[in-house]
Design an enzyme around this catalytic site. Structure first.
Site, PDB file in Angstrom:
ATOM      1  CG  ASP A 236      -2.076  -0.966   1.040  1.00 31.09           C
ATOM      2  OD1 ASP A 236      -3.165  -0.515   0.655  1.00 31.09           O
ATOM      3  OD2 ASP A 236      -1.883  -2.173   1.262  1.00 31.09           O
ATOM      4  CG  ASN A 246       0.626  -5.785   1.863  1.00 34.35           C
ATOM      5  OD1 ASN A 246      -0.053  -5.149   1.044  1.00 34.35           O
ATOM      6  ND2 ASN A 246       0.566  -7.101   1.964  1.00 34.35           N
ATOM      7  CE  LYS A 247      -5.538  -5.094   4.675  1.00 36.19           C
ATOM      8  NZ  LYS A 247      -6.266  -3.923   5.233  1.00 36.19           N
TER       9      LYS A 247
END
Length: 353
Positions: A236, A246-247
């Protein structure tokens, strides 16, 4: 079998796949206003950094068509106000702000309101087209790195429904299927919103890719038991030194990859890089509602008034990343030097937010 799409501009209207309804319902909805777009991003009807950026770009263009300004300067003022509103919807994904900035820059020198309205919509369409081309290129580079490997693990959903098409982390699996190359993908469920279980598994099944679902806590055991040969994830936001947001749960996988001595790849378009951020400590981490953890499908799991910490993302230090795969090429350490070198060469300074 076909690669599913999440964003379409049809007959002058923005149509998105409502990812909150997956996998039980495949429903496409129209977003007609700025508020519709904002809500779709916040409520995760559309998600994935590139898809968020594309949707926001169309949202800004939709709102722009309704502004009645006498001068191009006044029109730009309205557009900037709308862009600030959309930018507040999700703070971590840099593609959102990048896309909004690009649309504003595209009309800065336009002299008439009519021309500005036409230009801003065309720029949104260009962003979507470029993202599809970028994702296919990412898939091609990823296939090179995965040569000789077939068992790969991923987390969250960095696929076609998170982008214009193909995806980033899932691009080699979709592209590989088109080219006759088979993979066995192990998808982490991705608590607390289950993007891996609901979205990645559904998406890869639509494309005909062999996919196996595991819970996040099974990753370490699965790597050893199933002979996982690589881990590939999306991003992201990527800082100038290669630190990657990121997640939530991605950092766990990076540490496991290091322990098992298997490659850990990050796939992302150049629009995901933020060269204004030196390292991961500067990346804003979105915290989401407690109910995402305390409830599932509206049903409570935890006692009332349970304290919750719910960061939506974590940051993987660059030292754990084997390579970063972009549409412009593969970046390997030294990231601080090589990121600047590649992005500077292709864009005169990188995808800065």
């Amino acid at each position: 079998m076909a690669i599913p799409l999440s964003i379409q501009w049809l007959n002058g209207q923005l149509i998105i796949l409502d990812q909150q309804k997956l996998p039980h319902e495949t429903e496409y909805i129209a977003l007609n206003t700025l508020e519709d777009v904002y809500d779709a991003i916040v409520t995760l009807k559309v998600r994935g950094a590139p898809a968020i950026g594309i949707t926001a770009a169309y949202g800004l263009a939709i709102a722009a068509q309704n502004h009645e300004a006498e001068t191009a300067e006044a029109f730009l003022h309205f557009v900037k106000k709308d862009a600030l509103y959309l930018a507040s919807s999700r703070p971590t994904a840099v593609n959102l702000e990048w896309a909004l900035n690009r649309l504003q820059e595209s009309i800065e020198s336009v002299r008439t309101v009519a021309a500005a309205k036409a230009q801003i919509l065309e720029e949104a369409k260009r962003i979507q087209k470029e993202d599809e081309e970028a994702c296919r290129a990412i898939g091609g580079y990823a296939l090179q790195l995965l040569e000789g490997k077939s068992k790969v693990m991923t987390i969250c959903n960095a696929g076609s429904i998170a982008t214009a098409k193909y995806g980033t982390a899932l691009a080699p699996f979709h592209l590989g299927k088109e080219l006759g190359r088979e993979f066995e993908v192990f998808a982490c469920e991705t608590r607390p919103v289950f993007q891996g279980a609901r979205l990645t598994v559904w998406e890869l099944q639509q494309s005909g890719v062999d996919v196996t679902l595991i819970t996040d806590s099974m990753a370490a055991h699965t790597i050893g038991a199933k002979g996982i040969e690589a881990i590939i994830v999306g991003a992201d936001r990527i800082a100038a030194n290669g630190d990657t947001a990121n997640k939530i749960g991605t950092l766990n996988l990076a540490i496991l990859a290091k322990a098992y001595n298997i490659p850990f790849y990050v796939s992302a378009p150049v629009s995901t890089f933020d060269l204004l951020i030196a390292d991961g400590k500067e990346i804003p981490i979105e915290e989401r509602p407690a109910t995402e953890i305390t409830h599932i499908a509206g049903q409570p799991l935890a006692p009332n008034h349970t304290k919750v910490f719910n960061p939506a993302f974590d940051v993987t230090p660059a030292q754990y990343i084997t390579a970063i795969i972009t549409e412009k090429g593969i970046i390997k350490p030294d990231y601080e030097q090589n990121i600047t070198g590649l992005l500077g060469a292709v864009s005169g300074g990188g995808a800065q937010s």
